[in-house]
Design a protein around this motif. Structure first.
Motif, PDB file in Angstrom:
ATOM      1  N   LEU A   1     -41.145  -4.303  -6.772  1.00 10.21           N
ATOM      2  CA  LEU A   1     -40.121  -3.274  -6.952  1.00 10.21           C
ATOM      3  C   LEU A   1     -39.875  -3.011  -8.433  1.00 10.21           C
ATOM      4  O   LEU A   1     -39.984  -3.916  -9.255  1.00 10.21           O
ATOM      5  N   SER A   2     -39.520  -1.765  -8.741  1.00  4.93           N
ATOM      6  CA  SER A   2     -39.256  -1.440 -10.139  1.00  4.93           C
ATOM      7  C   SER A   2     -37.832  -1.855 -10.493  1.00  4.93           C
ATOM      8  O   SER A   2     -36.990  -2.071  -9.624  1.00  4.93           O
TER       9      SER A   2
ATOM     10  N   ASP B   1     -35.193  -0.412 -11.837  1.00  5.30           N
ATOM     11  CA  ASP B   1     -34.010   0.364 -11.470  1.00  5.30           C
ATOM     12  C   ASP B   1     -33.686   0.210  -9.998  1.00  5.30           C
ATOM     13  O   ASP B   1     -32.527   0.141  -9.604  1.00  5.30           O
ATOM     14  N   SER B   2     -34.751   0.101  -9.189  1.00  5.50           N
ATOM     15  CA  SER B   2     -34.553  -0.082  -7.756  1.00  5.50           C
ATOM     16  C   SER B   2     -33.882  -1.435  -7.497  1.00  5.50           C
ATOM     17  O   SER B   2     -32.961  -1.541  -6.676  1.00  5.50           O
TER      18      SER B   2
ATOM     19  N   ILE C   1     -31.965  -3.137  -9.587  1.00  2.00           N
ATOM     20  CA  ILE C   1     -30.575  -3.127 -10.065  1.00  2.00           C
ATOM     21  C   ILE C   1     -29.680  -2.364  -9.100  1.00  2.00           C
ATOM     22  O   ILE C   1     -28.597  -2.830  -8.739  1.00  2.00           O
ATOM     23  N   ALA C   2     -30.157  -1.197  -8.626  1.00  2.00           N
ATOM     24  CA  ALA C   2     -29.345  -0.419  -7.680  1.00  2.00           C
ATOM     25  C   ALA C   2     -29.098  -1.230  -6.414  1.00  2.00           C
ATOM     26  O   ALA C   2     -28.004  -1.210  -5.846  1.00  2.00           O
ATOM     27  N   THR C   3     -30.135  -1.945  -5.943  1.00  2.00           N
ATOM     28  CA  THR C   3     -29.991  -2.735  -4.722  1.00  2.00           C
ATOM     29  C   THR C   3     -28.959  -3.840  -4.907  1.00  2.00           C
ATOM     30  O   THR C   3     -28.026  -3.983  -4.103  1.00  2.00           O
TER      31      THR C   3
ATOM     32  N   LEU D   1     -26.628  -4.258  -7.167  1.00  2.00           N
ATOM     33  CA  LEU D   1     -25.299  -3.711  -7.443  1.00  2.00           C
ATOM     34  C   LEU D   1     -24.592  -3.310  -6.154  1.00  2.00           C
ATOM     35  O   LEU D   1     -23.459  -3.709  -5.884  1.00  2.00           O
TER      36      LEU D   1
END
Lengths: 298, 431
Positions: free
Chosen positions: B95-96, B98-99, B101-103, B105
């Protein structure tokens, strides 16, 4: 067990929202823009407040338009800071959404006497009140919960949007340069996707709240991405996860007497963690000979 | 005005406390944030600030009341778990960032909401205060809280100052640091601890969502003014302190206004102004620089055409003829004629533009650079004569006198360029 129509409606609405968000989220993830989705979902706040102030109602077209405009503004601001001012991407996201969210809260406080809104309701709405909030036509016909209709309409729009622009979305997600050569307006497609995300955020913030929209945008696609390498199965898996999350989330929340939306996200997080443990790299003593991995297909 | 004097003389001890608190907090988070901004991990702070919610709830459950020690510890542990998970996921899945971090968070925050609603339904009257942890309430912090948070902020600032060299290595060149024997992993761990601490105490004043601004914005704004780490840190802290005090002032003057959002608005204002007006990298400055450069290229081109006319035996060129040479650029060429006239390189004799003596010298310089570069490309880089013109068109504006001298020496003061045209020098002056 008897058929509980309220439970069915809540689960149905949750599923509809989760699928819309998941579909858009797949493309956001492939474009490495998951955090932009997060930024948009916060940045629509001033638009919602202004729309509310102008129309005097939380359920008006003005609110949706205001939020949509703010979502596009946020996208443009992130792009502008990055390209014109040459601020690194993560910082431009952080600056944009915090500024817009702060303005939103200030507006709420300014119009406090007139606007019955608070940041809590924007951050984590409540899906459980949905069966009370009915859509009744002027002739007195009861058409069922308003939010379910909104969520259905949202899913319809998202579905049509993805169906019509599938080729463009795929091309711009995977190879922006090639798509420009092919004559596809990559920027326009991008803005269209962002407007869909802001529209989805608004139409679901009442029921699941901004943070949980982010969760539904990010978590099911990320989970599905751990299992598959083809775009079609990515979309299907995301939809399946969305249904599963809604059903399990509802009953767990019911059982624990807690927030349904929060529980949906917790369940999604559980699936994600399990997938990451199963599909993530294992310590070297644990795995056998590694299989050859294929690149992501379309 | 009275309010202004009353506020800024700090007569009221409670104002003084709040200002001291927000100053310490601002410096702490600006320091930590600047490092994470330079490390290109600015959004990790956002993830941490959302992730502490379950920890806050857990601390509340264990203490049974709003005890800052329990809550800070719980928040700290939750933030630590989130940080660990994000680096673990980064290392072990495809996974990248940003993905991931969004997850993290959203999942942590969602779980926190589940706990929060469960707590609210338990009917504990103390629960109302818990909301200020999520949305922040700078004014509502008690003196006792302030002592703890101020002390922690001071610790963060001290540790960062003492280990400045180590953190600098971690951000700019971890591989080099490892090679000369620094425990980079340990340093990173220490940094993460400081970052989580800064977030946990910052949230109380400014709220979960806006905490990211306190971390990211000061560093990003300061970055536009300086390239040195020390002045970067000082400037970021300064921005943070100023916005903190201004935000507190606004909410003091207009009581219904919240402090945190105003702090963020002022911070963003500082940042946006920096992006616009900073010399060197600001938008306005870069725009002007580009415009000036374009004007210079147009002037150089006009001088070149006039010199070529001179080579062909014409004394000058008709204005209309010049416009014809540069179709679609009438406005720019018109401007160049005015500019060159002003510096005395050309004069206008009844519609004919003629080079003055100093004009010929300058035109010879541009043409010489152009032809020297063509020759250099042809001789030293073996590029065919019909391919060298384009590059020379660009380089003629950029070559410095030092480079010109080097080229002359290297090519042994040539007299002809690859197109068999004379390279103009004082000895073959056409005047």
């Amino acid at each position: 067990m008897t058929f509980d129509s309220n439970a069915f409606l809540i689960i149905l609405t949750g599923t509809l929202i989760a699928i819309s968000c998941g579909f858009l989220g797949v493309f956001m993830m492939l474009r490495k823009m998951s955090m932009t989705g997060d930024a948009i979902s916060h940045a629509v706040l001033p638009g919602i407040v202004i729309g509310y102030f102008v129309s005097g109602s939380q359920r008006s077209l003005e609110v949706i338009i205001g939020a949509g405009l703010l979502g596009i503004l946020a996208t443009l601001m992130i792009e502008g800071l990055r390209k014109k001012a040459k601020v690194q991407l993560d910082a431009s996201i952080g600056i944009t959404f915090t500024l817009l969210f702060a303005i939103g809260i200030i507006l709420i406080n300014m119009f406090a006497y007139k606007v019955d809104l608070d940041q809590e309701c924007v951050l984590y709405g409540e899906i459980a009140y949905l069966p009370i909030d009915l859509w009744i036509t002027k002739s007195g016909l009861n058409l069922g919960p308003r939010i379910t209709w909104l969520a259905g309409l949202n899913l319809l729009f998202v579905g049509v949007f993805i169906y019509l622009l599938f080729k463009e979305l795929v091309l711009t997600s995977f190879d922006e340069n090639f798509s420009s050569v092919m004559g596809i307006p990559a920027k326009g497609v991008n803005l269209a996707l962002m407007s869909m995300v802001s529209y989805t955020t608004v139409s679901s913030f009442e029921s699941v709240g901004a943070i949980l929209v982010v969760a539904l945008l990010a978590v099911p696609p990320a989970t599905a991405f751990l299992w598959t390498k083809s775009l079609n199965s990515l979309l299907k898996l995301t939809a399946a996860l969305a249904i599963l999350i809604s059903v399990l989330g509802y009953y767990l929340a019911f059982w624990m007497d807690s927030s349904i939306a929060g529980m949906m996200v917790t369940v999604a997080g559980g699936f994600f963690l399990a997938s990451a443990l199963i599909k993530g790299k294992k310590p070297s003593w644990f795995k056998g000979t590694p299989k050859e991995s294929k690149p992501l297909g379309i | 005005m009275e309010d202004f004097v009353y506020f800024f003389t700090f007569q009221d001890p409670s104002i003084a406390w709040v200002v001291i608190g927000i100053t310490l907090l601002g410096i702490g988070s600006a320091y930590v944030g600047t490092f994470s901004f330079l490390d290109k991990k600015a959004l990790l702070g956002d993830a941490i600030s959302h992730s502490v919610l379950p920890g806050i709830c857990l601390g509340f459950i264990l203490a049974g009341e709003k005890n800052p020690l329990y809550i800070v510890t719980g928040a700290f542990l939750a933030g630590g778990l989130a940080t660990f998970l994000s680096s673990w996921l980064k290392k072990n899945t495809k996974l990248s960032e940003d993905s991931i971090i969004a997850t993290i968070l959203s999942v942590f925050f969602g779980f926190g909401i589940v706990m929060l609603t469960a707590l609210q339904k338990s009917g504990n009257p103390e629960i109302a205060g818990l909301n200020s942890f999520i949305f922040g309430n700078a004014i509502g912090i008690s003196e006792f809280d302030l002592m703890i948070y101020g002390g922690l902020s001071l610790t963060i600032i001290l540790v960062l100052t003492v280990f400045l060299k180590e953190f600098r290595l971690m951000v700019f060149d971890p591989a080099f640091g490892r090679a000369i024997g620094f425990p980079i992993n340990g340093i990173r761990f220490l940094f993460n601890v400081l970052m989580i601490l800064a977030v946990v105490i910052g949230i109380q004043a400014i709220g979960v969502v806006l905490m990211a601004a306190l971390l990211i914005t000061p560093g990003a704004a300061a970055r536009f003014w300086t390239d040195r780490l020390n002045s970067l840190l000082i400037l970021a802290a300064l921005f943070s302190i100023l916005s903190g005090i201004l935000g507190t002032y606004i909410s003091f003057v207009i009581p219904q206004m919240p402090t945190g959002p105003w702090v963020v608005v002022f911070l963003s204002l500082f940042a946006l102004i920096s992006f616009l007006v900073s010399p060197k990298s600001g938008i306005i400055f870069r725009y002007l620089k580009r415009k000036n450069y374009l004007r210079k290229t147009h002037r150089d081109h006009l001088l070149k055409s006039l010199y070529k006319a001179l080579e062909e035996g014409q004394k000058g060129l008709l204005i209309d003829k010049i416009y014809e040479l540069y179709p679609f650029q009438k406005k720019e060429i018109h401007q160049s004629i005015i500019d060159l006239n002003k510096v005395g390189y050309i004069y206008n004799n009844q519609g004919i533009i003629i080079l003055t003596d100093s004009g010929v010298t300058e035109a010879m310089r541009v043409v010489r650079l152009h032809r020297l570069w063509e020759l250099y490309l042809n001789e030293s880089l073996k590029i065919a004569p019909d391919h060298v013109h384009e590059s020379a068109e660009q380089m003629e504006h950029l070559l410095t006198p030092e480079l010109e001298e080097l080229l002359e020496k290297r090519l042994n003061f040539p007299s002809l360029d690859p197109h068999q045209e004379t390279i103009p020098r004082e000895k073959n002056d056409l005047r």
